[in-house]
Design a protein around this motif. Structure first.
Motif, short mmCIF file in Angstrom:
data_model
loop_
_atom_site.label_atom_id
_atom_site.label_comp_id
_atom_site.label_asym_id
_atom_site.label_seq_id
_atom_site.Cartn_x
_atom_site.Cartn_y
_atom_site.Cartn_z
N VAL A 172 0.83 -1.20 0.00
CA VAL A 172 0.00 0.00 0.00
C VAL A 172 0.87 1.25 0.00
O VAL A 172 0.61 2.23 -0.73
CB VAL A 172 -0.96 0.01 1.20
CG1 VAL A 172 -1.71 1.35 1.28
CG2 VAL A 172 -1.96 -1.13 1.09
N TRP A 176 0.93 4.06 -2.90
CA TRP A 176 0.63 5.44 -2.51
C TRP A 176 1.72 6.39 -2.99
O TRP A 176 1.44 7.50 -3.46
CB TRP A 176 0.47 5.50 -1.00
CG TRP A 176 0.19 6.85 -0.42
CD1 TRP A 176 -0.66 7.81 -0.91
CD2 TRP A 176 0.72 7.38 0.79
NE1 TRP A 176 -0.68 8.91 -0.07
CE2 TRP A 176 0.16 8.67 0.98
CE3 TRP A 176 1.62 6.90 1.74
CZ2 TRP A 176 0.47 9.47 2.07
CZ3 TRP A 176 1.92 7.68 2.83
CH2 TRP A 176 1.36 8.96 2.99
N VAL A 182 -4.13 7.94 -4.23
CA VAL A 182 -4.46 6.82 -3.34
C VAL A 182 -4.73 7.35 -1.93
O VAL A 182 -3.94 8.13 -1.39
CB VAL A 182 -3.32 5.78 -3.31
CG1 VAL A 182 -3.54 4.76 -2.20
CG2 VAL A 182 -3.19 5.09 -4.66
N GLU A 187 -6.99 2.68 2.10
CA GLU A 187 -6.51 1.52 1.37
C GLU A 187 -5.82 0.52 2.29
O GLU A 187 -5.97 -0.70 2.12
CB GLU A 187 -5.54 1.96 0.27
CG GLU A 187 -6.22 2.48 -0.98
CD GLU A 187 -7.03 1.40 -1.68
OE1 GLU A 187 -6.42 0.42 -2.16
OE2 GLU A 187 -8.26 1.53 -1.73
N ARG A 190 -8.52 -1.29 4.21
CA ARG A 190 -9.20 -2.24 3.34
C ARG A 190 -8.33 -3.48 3.09
O ARG A 190 -8.81 -4.61 3.12
CB ARG A 190 -9.53 -1.58 2.00
CG ARG A 190 -10.26 -2.49 1.01
CD ARG A 190 -10.12 -2.02 -0.41
NE ARG A 190 -8.72 -1.98 -0.82
CZ ARG A 190 -8.02 -3.05 -1.17
NH1 ARG A 190 -8.57 -4.25 -1.12
NH2 ARG A 190 -6.77 -2.94 -1.54
N ALA A 191 -7.05 -3.26 2.84
CA ALA A 191 -6.15 -4.37 2.56
C ALA A 191 -5.99 -5.28 3.77
O ALA A 191 -5.95 -6.52 3.64
CB ALA A 191 -4.78 -3.84 2.12
#
Length: 210
Positions: A172, A176, A182, A187, A190-191
């Motif tokens: 991530v 980014w 991003v 994120e 979520r990941a």
């Protein structure tokens, strides 16, 4: 050196002024490195931009590489991690701690962090210098999880968990760095949620697995 998870006193005025000065020096350093190149930028130029002396720069950042690879967010993350309520899974604990850490950061601070990652990825000397930091951060995460779960840092389950989480976080952060659009905090959350769900892949061609 691994950071202690001991209790930390609320910083006083003197400590807050030092933290502000340190942050300002790094912000100007990162800006100049990105604008005119890492090798072409001198500590004297950074000191002038930050309105401090070169000796003050070196007091906070002993080497030029430290101006990029050093940050003070580990204690914040450790405190947030330890403060999460009981009954949560390790990933839920980490997600909560990361949310609190990001919420405490201004948009300007977030931008500096992204610029730091870009510099590390683009300057070979910084990438080499950052490897030790990455290792220390992995150990820190391993220690935190082990302490929270009542295990040992060298337990296979703890090491596997830390490695998987660390890999997700790096992916991530690298994405980014390359794409300013991003939303890194969202994120990352979520990941990690996807990792906790077992990394399911969406069905292909409308077929579902049995």
């Amino acid at each position: 050196m691994r950071l202690s998870e001991g209790d930390r006193a609320v910083p006083g005025l003197r400590e807050r002024k030092k933290a502000k000065t340190k942050a300002a020096i790094q912000e100007h350093a990162v800006r100049l490195f990105r604008a005119q190149g890492y090798d072409a930028t001198t500590v004297e130029q950074i000191a002038e931009a930050a309105e401090v002396s070169p000796s003050t720069v070196f007091r906070y950042y002993p080497t030029k590489e430290d101006l990029v690879i050093t940050d003070d967010y580990d204690p914040v993350l450790i405190a947030a991690f330890r403060a999460q309520p009981p009954g949560l899974s390790p990933i839920q604990v980490l997600r909560g701690a990361l949310r609190e850490t990001f919420v405490a950061m201004s948009s300007g601070e977030l931008n500096v962090q992204r610029e730091r990652i870009l510099l590390v990825l683009s300057v070979p000397a910084l990438w080499g210098a950052s490897l030790n930091n990455l290792t220390e951060n992995l150990w820190m995460l391993t220690d935190m999880v082990a302490a929270r779960e009542g295990g040992a840092p060298d337990d296979a389950a703890v090491r596997t968990f830390s490695g998987a989480v660390f890999g997700v976080m790096l992916e991530v952060m690298f994405r980014w760095a390359k794409d300013p659009g991003v939303d890194a905090p969202a994120e990352l959350d979520r990941a990690l949620a996807h990792l906790e769900a077992g990394l399911p892949f969406p069905p292909k061609d409308g077929l579902t697995s049995t």
